[in-house]
Design a protein around this motif. Sequence first.
Motif, PDB file in Angstrom:
ATOM      1  N   SER A  27       0.861  -1.179   0.000  1.00 55.71           N
ATOM      2  CA  SER A  27       0.000   0.000   0.000  1.00 55.71           C
ATOM      3  C   SER A  27       0.896   1.227   0.000  1.00 55.71           C
ATOM      4  O   SER A  27       2.088   1.132   0.310  1.00 55.71           O
ATOM      5  N   PRO A  28       0.342   2.388  -0.332  1.00 48.54           N
ATOM      6  CA  PRO A  28       1.147   3.608  -0.250  1.00 48.54           C
ATOM      7  C   PRO A  28       1.658   3.801   1.182  1.00 48.54           C
ATOM      8  O   PRO A  28       0.963   3.500   2.149  1.00 48.54           O
ATOM      9  N   GLY A  29       2.892   4.241   1.310  1.00 46.44           N
ATOM     10  CA  GLY A  29       3.482   4.429   2.631  1.00 46.44           C
ATOM     11  C   GLY A  29       4.151   3.195   3.174  1.00 46.44           C
ATOM     12  O   GLY A  29       4.605   3.180   4.310  1.00 46.44           O
ATOM     13  N   THR A  30       4.230   2.143   2.368  1.00 48.81           N
ATOM     14  CA  THR A  30       4.862   0.899   2.788  1.00 48.81           C
ATOM     15  C   THR A  30       6.093   0.648   1.923  1.00 48.81           C
ATOM     16  O   THR A  30       6.022   0.729   0.699  1.00 48.81           O
ATOM     17  N   GLY A  31       7.209   0.347   2.559  1.00 46.40           N
ATOM     18  CA  GLY A  31       8.426  -0.056   1.866  1.00 46.40           C
ATOM     19  C   GLY A  31       8.619  -1.539   2.067  1.00 46.40           C
ATOM     20  O   GLY A  31       8.637  -2.006   3.206  1.00 46.40           O
ATOM     21  N   ILE A  32       8.734  -2.283   0.988  1.00 42.44           N
ATOM     22  CA  ILE A  32       8.865  -3.737   1.085  1.00 42.44           C
ATOM     23  C   ILE A  32      10.171  -4.161   0.433  1.00 42.44           C
ATOM     24  O   ILE A  32      10.420  -3.861  -0.733  1.00 42.44           O
ATOM     25  N   LEU A  33      10.997  -4.879   1.198  1.00 46.40           N
ATOM     26  CA  LEU A  33      12.220  -5.465   0.672  1.00 46.40           C
ATOM     27  C   LEU A  33      11.910  -6.919   0.344  1.00 46.40           C
ATOM     28  O   LEU A  33      11.623  -7.717   1.238  1.00 46.40           O
ATOM     29  N   LEU A  34      11.906  -7.223  -0.939  1.00 45.06           N
ATOM     30  CA  LEU A  34      11.657  -8.589  -1.387  1.00 45.06           C
ATOM     31  C   LEU A  34      12.966  -9.356  -1.335  1.00 45.06           C
ATOM     32  O   LEU A  34      14.002  -8.861  -1.788  1.00 45.06           O
ATOM     33  N   HIS A  35      12.941 -10.552  -0.784  1.00 45.78           N
ATOM     34  CA  HIS A  35      14.144 -11.373  -0.671  1.00 45.78           C
ATOM     35  C   HIS A  35      13.884 -12.753  -1.242  1.00 45.78           C
ATOM     36  O   HIS A  35      12.804 -13.323  -1.082  1.00 45.78           O
ATOM     37  N   ALA A  36      14.896 -13.270  -1.903  1.00 44.86           N
ATOM     38  CA  ALA A  36      14.892 -14.656  -2.366  1.00 44.86           C
ATOM     39  C   ALA A  36      16.341 -15.112  -2.443  1.00 44.86           C
ATOM     40  O   ALA A  36      17.259 -14.289  -2.529  1.00 44.86           O
ATOM     41  N   LEU A  37      16.539 -16.401  -2.434  1.00 45.54           N
ATOM     42  CA  LEU A  37      17.891 -16.934  -2.560  1.00 45.54           C
ATOM     43  C   LEU A  37      18.454 -16.618  -3.943  1.00 45.54           C
ATOM     44  O   LEU A  37      19.566 -16.118  -4.070  1.00 45.54           O
ATOM     45  N   SER A  38      17.638 -16.862  -5.002  1.00 43.02           N
ATOM     46  CA  SER A  38      18.141 -16.623  -6.356  1.00 43.02           C
ATOM     47  C   SER A  38      17.060 -16.286  -7.383  1.00 43.02           C
ATOM     48  O   SER A  38      17.373 -16.092  -8.546  1.00 43.02           O
ATOM     49  N   ASN A  39      15.812 -16.171  -6.986  1.00 43.97           N
ATOM     50  CA  ASN A  39      14.694 -15.972  -7.913  1.00 43.97           C
ATOM     51  C   ASN A  39      14.484 -14.493  -8.244  1.00 43.97           C
ATOM     52  O   ASN A  39      13.478 -13.892  -7.877  1.00 43.97           O
ATOM     53  N   ARG A  40      15.433 -13.894  -8.959  1.00 37.40           N
ATOM     54  CA  ARG A  40      15.311 -12.472  -9.304  1.00 37.40           C
ATOM     55  C   ARG A  40      14.109 -12.212 -10.203  1.00 37.40           C
ATOM     56  O   ARG A  40      13.378 -11.244 -10.006  1.00 37.40           O
ATOM     57  N   ALA A  41      13.868 -13.067 -11.186  1.00 40.80           N
ATOM     58  CA  ALA A  41      12.751 -12.855 -12.115  1.00 40.80           C
ATOM     59  C   ALA A  41      11.418 -12.826 -11.369  1.00 40.80           C
ATOM     60  O   ALA A  41      10.571 -11.971 -11.621  1.00 40.80           O
ATOM     61  N   GLY A  42      11.226 -13.751 -10.440  1.00 40.18           N
ATOM     62  CA  GLY A  42       9.997 -13.771  -9.656  1.00 40.18           C
ATOM     63  C   GLY A  42       9.852 -12.526  -8.804  1.00 40.18           C
ATOM     64  O   GLY A  42       8.778 -11.926  -8.726  1.00 40.18           O
ATOM     65  N   CYS A  43      10.938 -12.103  -8.176  1.00 39.41           N
ATOM     66  CA  CYS A  43      10.903 -10.893  -7.343  1.00 39.41           C
ATOM     67  C   CYS A  43      10.612  -9.660  -8.188  1.00 39.41           C
ATOM     68  O   CYS A  43       9.872  -8.774  -7.748  1.00 39.41           O
ATOM     69  N   GLU A  44      11.168  -9.597  -9.391  1.00 40.67           N
ATOM     70  CA  GLU A  44      10.906  -8.453 -10.274  1.00 40.67           C
ATOM     71  C   GLU A  44       9.424  -8.377 -10.639  1.00 40.67           C
ATOM     72  O   GLU A  44       8.842  -7.291 -10.645  1.00 40.67           O
ATOM     73  N   ARG A  45       8.824  -9.519 -10.927  1.00 44.73           N
ATOM     74  CA  ARG A  45       7.384  -9.543 -11.256  1.00 44.73           C
ATOM     75  C   ARG A  45       6.553  -9.063 -10.077  1.00 44.73           C
ATOM     76  O   ARG A  45       5.640  -8.240 -10.235  1.00 44.73           O
ATOM     77  N   ILE A  46       6.852  -9.562  -8.896  1.00 51.41           N
ATOM     78  CA  ILE A  46       6.097  -9.171  -7.702  1.00 51.41           C
ATOM     79  C   ILE A  46       6.331  -7.688  -7.405  1.00 51.41           C
ATOM     80  O   ILE A  46       5.395  -6.958  -7.064  1.00 51.41           O
ATOM     81  N   ALA A  47       7.563  -7.222  -7.545  1.00 51.95           N
ATOM     82  CA  ALA A  47       7.875  -5.818  -7.276  1.00 51.95           C
ATOM     83  C   ALA A  47       7.044  -4.889  -8.156  1.00 51.95           C
ATOM     84  O   ALA A  47       6.551  -3.862  -7.680  1.00 51.95           O
ATOM     85  N   GLU A  48       6.869  -5.232  -9.419  1.00 48.83           N
ATOM     86  CA  GLU A  48       6.049  -4.410 -10.313  1.00 48.83           C
ATOM     87  C   GLU A  48       4.595  -4.346  -9.833  1.00 48.83           C
ATOM     88  O   GLU A  48       3.977  -3.289  -9.862  1.00 48.83           O
ATOM     89  N   GLU A  49       4.064  -5.476  -9.379  1.00 51.34           N
ATOM     90  CA  GLU A  49       2.695  -5.498  -8.840  1.00 51.34           C
ATOM     91  C   GLU A  49       2.585  -4.587  -7.617  1.00 51.34           C
ATOM     92  O   GLU A  49       1.603  -3.849  -7.461  1.00 51.34           O
ATOM     93  N   LEU A  50       3.587  -4.652  -6.746  1.00 53.62           N
ATOM     94  CA  LEU A  50       3.555  -3.872  -5.514  1.00 53.62           C
ATOM     95  C   LEU A  50       3.674  -2.382  -5.795  1.00 53.62           C
ATOM     96  O   LEU A  50       2.997  -1.563  -5.158  1.00 53.62           O
ATOM     97  N   ARG A  51       4.520  -2.027  -6.746  1.00 49.80           N
ATOM     98  CA  ARG A  51       4.665  -0.614  -7.122  1.00 49.80           C
ATOM     99  C   ARG A  51       3.352  -0.069  -7.681  1.00 49.80           C
ATOM    100  O   ARG A  51       3.002   1.079  -7.425  1.00 49.80           O
TER     101      ARG A  51
END
Length: 65
Positions: A27-51
């Motif tokens: 939500s607006p006002g929330t900073g989320i640090l996405l972490h994974a061992l090696s799944n950068r592509a998955g994190c990038e997809r989720i990050a776009e949704e969150l933004r």
Amino acid sequence: MATKLRSILVTGSGSGIGAAICRRLASPGTGILLHALSNRAGCERIAEELRAKGAETDIMLGDLS
């Protein structure tokens, strides 16, 4: 007065339960640090949704142990 940003670290964010938690918390006002061992592509997809929901996001890959 500046709005205080709520910061959250979610491990396993690239898929499954971790991704679902990120989607729920984004939500607006929330900073989320996405972490994974090696799944950068998955994190990038989720990050776009969150933004799109107004959250500030960043990605960190690596072993937290």
